[in-house]
Design a protein around this motif. Structure first.
Motif: not given
Length: 299
Positions: A21, A24-25, A30, A34, A193, A202, A208, A211-212
Motif C-alpha cells: 500500500g 501508492s499512498a 492509506m 482502510r 492525514s 497518492f 492500493l 492492499y485495501l
C-alpha cells in the motif's frame, strides 16, 4: 489446526500488505481509508445482516469506544504504518508479540498489578532479542532510528489501550468493540492525514486496491472472524497461534518482499519466544479454565 494456520498467515500478512500500500499512498491517508471501510463493513454486518443479535452501545460506553479507537487504531496503527516506511515488516511482527510485557508494566502502575520474577526474567530475555534484531537493521540501513521510535510509540499506545480496556470492563461482544474502535480510529485520523500528508503523492492503482481488499476483507474481517472462532474453541491455543505470527511474517516478507531473514532474526525470534515462555505468556499446556475472549487489535 487448519484454521489456526490460516489465521496466523492472515494476521502476519498485515504488515506485509502495508508495504504494498505504501507504494501508492502515504501511510495515514492509506490507513484512514482502510479503517473507515473496515468499520462501515463490520458495523453493516453487525447491525444489518445480524440485526437484533447485537445491541447499540449505551451512552456511557461511547467514550471508552472512542478512546480505544484512538489508542488501538489511530495511534498504534498510525505510528506503525509510518514506521513501516523504514522498518522491515518482519521486525514489525516480532515487536508486536512483546505487547504482553508492556501491558504488564503499565498494569503495575495503573492497576497495582504485581509483576512476578518470572515475568521480569521473560521481559529481559525478550528485550535482548529485540536489541539483537534492531542493531543490524540500523547498522545496515534497513531501518531508521525514527522508525524504531515510531514503532515503540505505537506499541506503547496499544498497551495503554489494552490496560484501559481491562479497566473499563465493557459489556459488549469483542466483535462490536473492534468494529466501533476501527471506525472511530479512522475518523480520528482524517484531520492528521489531511494536515500531514495532503501534499504527498497518492495513486489509486493496483497496489492500493490489492492492499485495501486484502487488509479490509482478509485481515480486518475474515482474520477477526477466525480469531473469535479460535477463542471459543480454546483460548490458550488461540494465543499460541497469535504468538507464531512473527515466523509467518518473516517467511511472507522473504517471499513477497525479498526481505532477507538473517541469523540475527532467528536468534532474536528465539529470544522473544523464550522470554514469552519464561514469563508464562506463551503456554503450551491446555488450560482447564473456560476460554475468555480478549480484545484483539485490528491490523
Amino acid at each position: 489446526m487448519v484454521f489456526g494456520i490460516l489465521f496466523t498467515i492472515l494476521w502476519a500478512s498485515g504488515a506485509v500488505s502495508v508495504k504494498f500500500g505504501l507504494l501508492s499512498a502515504p501511510p495515514l491517508i492509506m490507513g484512514t481509508i482502510r479503517f473507515l471501510l473496515a468499520g462501515i463493513l463490520l458495523l453493516s454486518y453487525i447491525y444489518l445482516f445480524r440485526k437484533g443479535k447485537y445491541r447499540i452501545p449505551k451512552k456511557h460506553e461511547w467514550k471508552p469506544l472512542i478512546l480505544l479507537g484512538l489508542f488501538n487504531t489511530s495511534l498504534y496503527l498510525g505510528c506503525g504504518f509510518w514506521a513501516l516506511r523504514t522498518v522491515s515488516s518482519g521486525f514489525f511482527n516480532l515487536a508486536v508479540v512483546v505487547n504482553p510485557f508492556l501491558v504488564a508494566l503499565l498494569s503495575s502502575f495503573f492497576m497495582n498489578r504485581f509483576i512476578q520474577k518470572k515475568e521480569w526474567m521473560g521481559m529481559c530475555v525478550s528485550a535482548i532479542g529485540l536489541v539483537i534484531a534492531t542493531y543490524p537493521l540500523l547498522q545496515e540501513g534497513h531501518a531508521t532510528f525514527s522508525g524504531i521510535i515510531l514503532l515503540l510509540i505505537g506499541m506503547i499506545s496499544m498497551a495503554i489501550g489494552s490496560v484501559y480496556f481491562q479497566k473499563q470492563k465493557l459489556q459488549l461482544p469483542s466483535l462490536v468493540i473492534n468494529a466501533w474502535q476501527v471506525l472511530f480510529g479512522g475518523v480520528i485520523l482524517i484531520i492528521p492525514s489531511i494536515l500531514l500528508e495532503l501534499d504527498e503523492p497518492f495513486v489509486f492503482d493496483v497496489n492500493l486496491i490489492i492492499y485495501l481488499v486484502w487488509s479490509v476483507l482478509g485481515i480486518s474481517i475474515f482474520a477477526m472472524i477466525l480469531w473469535f472462532y479460535l477463542l471459543k474453541q480454546d483460548a490458550i491455543k488461540a494465543n499460541i497461534w497469535l504468538f507464531l505470527t512473527p515466523i509467518a511474517g518473516y517467511l511472507l516478507a522473504s517471499i513477497l518482499l525479498g526481505e532477507e531473514v538473517t541469523i540475527y532474526d532467528v536468534i532474536a525470534s528465539l529470544c522473544v519466544f523464550a522470554g514469552l515462555y519464561l514469563s508464562g505468556n506463551l503456554r503450551i499446556n491446555r488450560s482447564t479454565k473456560p476460554p475468555v475472549e480478549k480484545n484483539l487489535k485490528v491490523q
